[in-house]
Design an enzyme around this catalytic site. Structure first.
Site, short mmCIF file in Angstrom:
data_model
loop_
_atom_site.label_atom_id
_atom_site.label_comp_id
_atom_site.label_asym_id
_atom_site.label_seq_id
_atom_site.Cartn_x
_atom_site.Cartn_y
_atom_site.Cartn_z
NE ARG A 245 -4.29 -1.75 1.72
CZ ARG A 245 -5.25 -2.13 2.54
NH1 ARG A 245 -5.18 -1.80 3.83
NH2 ARG A 245 -6.28 -2.82 2.11
N GLY B 49 -6.97 -9.36 0.82
CA GLY B 49 -5.78 -9.55 1.65
C GLY B 49 -5.18 -10.95 1.56
CE LYS C 69 -17.69 -18.61 8.84
NZ LYS C 69 -18.05 -17.69 9.92
N GLY D 238 -11.73 -5.26 1.52
CA GLY D 238 -13.18 -5.07 1.53
C GLY D 238 -13.70 -4.34 0.29
#
Ligand code: 3PG
Ligand code: MG
Length: 399
Positions: A37, A355, A198, A378
């Site tokens: 980043r 990530g 999930k 996200g």
């Protein structure tokens, strides 16, 4: 692709430029463990500085929940940023008010100061208009270079764009360009590799992708839920049995939309999940009750290689197995390397994000070989879900 103004459209000389970046970097024992980043925002910061702007850097760090949490100070990050830039970076212990103003007053043209964690103020995450005006008061121009925070409608990511002339930074531009090439106007066939634990966290994403990609490759813990939904025994595997109906709906929907869902043909199983645990490869419908699925098997991995070889575009989010723990990294590593080789030979445009995904590609040694690796977690997921990102929307609304 959203339209917005860029650094090509503004004269920043002598102006105070508030630049929102994402310095929410992984840190362990006070050291930054991954500087992706940081390296991605250097072009914007160098350019602003070279063009004689007074550069005021804004970012959040962690989730301090509106309180001053010393461990979440950006101060150590200022030092790392200075090293990466090769020039001095000042630091102010607050992101608004007199402390920030004093630090900005001391800036010379081309100088850079980093302000303290914007989330130390609860008003930041509330997108509070009074707080936004206080922050806007500090500068003349707003540049958003934090695509990875664009899913947050916070003062420093959204409201500021409405209060100051607003521009996308170079990193924001590059992220949007690649993501748009991968999903908005891609070359078909398009494959998506979606892994991770999930189904429940990736439902919207799967729904959106069904309408956009030709091959939907499902791996990781999520695949177990699909295998279970197809009536297969998954033993002690991670599996969201309550999501079986949803998984069946997705499979049916895929058929209607002409999207091929690809689940592993074979899997690596073990009795326990720990490094070096004895493991074996079995067909996906031969998992015993005392075993758990921890990776895709070699047949599946090589089939995925064949699928990718027929595709022109790949979007990747989520590992295919428990890649942090050998030997359950083999499937992810093999498919990642195949994708990298296809990319290198010019046959595949490959875009990855999230990530875990970046960590998995790094582990496979191919992060540099993908066409593009997003710095977003996200925000990448919400973009895959087809959602409008408030930070990007604000930039285009004001363009
Ligand atoms: C991220 O790490 O994904 C971004 O910095 C956003 O952080 P957040 O999820 O705490 O908003
Ligand atoms: Mg996050």
């Amino acid at each position: 692709m959203a339209r917005f103004r860029t650094l090509d459209d503004v004269d920043v000389a002598g102006k105070i430029v508030l630049v929102r970046v994402d310095l929410n970097v992984p840190m362990k024992d006070g050291r930054i463990t991954d500087d992706l980043r940081i390296s991605r925002i250097l072009p914007t910061l160098h350019e602003l500085s070279r063009k004689d702007a007074k550069v005021v850097v804004l970012s959040h760090f962690g989730r301090p929940d509106g309180k001053v949490v010393p461990e979440m100070s950006l101060k150590p990050v200022a030092a790392a940023l200075a090293t990466a830039l090769g020039s001095a970076v000042g630091f102010a212990e607050d992101c608004v008010g007199d402390v920030a103003k004093a630090a900005i007053d001391r800036l010379r043209k081309g100088g850079i100061v980093l302000l303290e964690n914007t989330r130390f103020h609860p008003a930041e995450e509330k997108n509070d208009s009074a707080f936004a005006r206080m922050m806007a008061d500090l500068g003349d121009i707003y540049v958003n270079d934090a695509f990875s925070c664009a899913h947050r409608a916070h003062v420093s990511t959204e409201a500021l764009a409405h209060l100051l002339p607003a521009y996308a930074g170079r990193n924001m531009e590059v992220e949007l360009k690649h993501l748009s090439a991968a999903l908005e106007k891609p070359e078909h066939p398009v494959a998506a590799v979606i892994g991770g634990a999930k189904v429940s966290t990736k439902l919207e994403l799967l729904g959106n992708l069904l309408g956009k990609v030709d091959k939907l490759i499902i791996g990781g813990g999520m695949a177990n839920t699909f295998l279970f939904a197809q009536g297969r025994e998954v033993g002690k595997s991670l599996c969201e049995k309550n999501m079986a109906d949803t998984a069946r709906d997705i499979l049916r929907d895929a058929v209607t939309r002409g999207c091929a869902v690809i689940l592993p043909d074979d899997v690596v199983v073990a009795r326990e999940f720990k490094a070096g645990a004895p493991s074996k490869v079995v067909a996906a419908d031969r998992v015993a009750a005392d075993q758990m699925i921890l990776d895709i098997g070699p047949v599946a991995a090589s089939r995925l290689g064949t699928v990718l070889a027929d595709c022109k575009t790949l979007v990747w989010n989520g590992p295919l197995g428990a890649f942090e723990t050998a030997p359950f990294d083999a499937g992810t590593v093999m498919v990642a390397r195949t994708a990298a080789a296809l990319t290198a030979s010019g046959r595949l445009l490959s875009v990855a994000g999230g990530g875990d995904t970046v960590a998995a590609l790094r582990h496979a040694g191919v992060a540099e070989e993908f066409s593009y690796v997003s710095t977003a977690g996200g925000a990448f997921l919400e973009w895959l879900e087809g959602k409008e990102l408030p930070g990007v929307a604000a930039l285009s609304a004001t363009a």
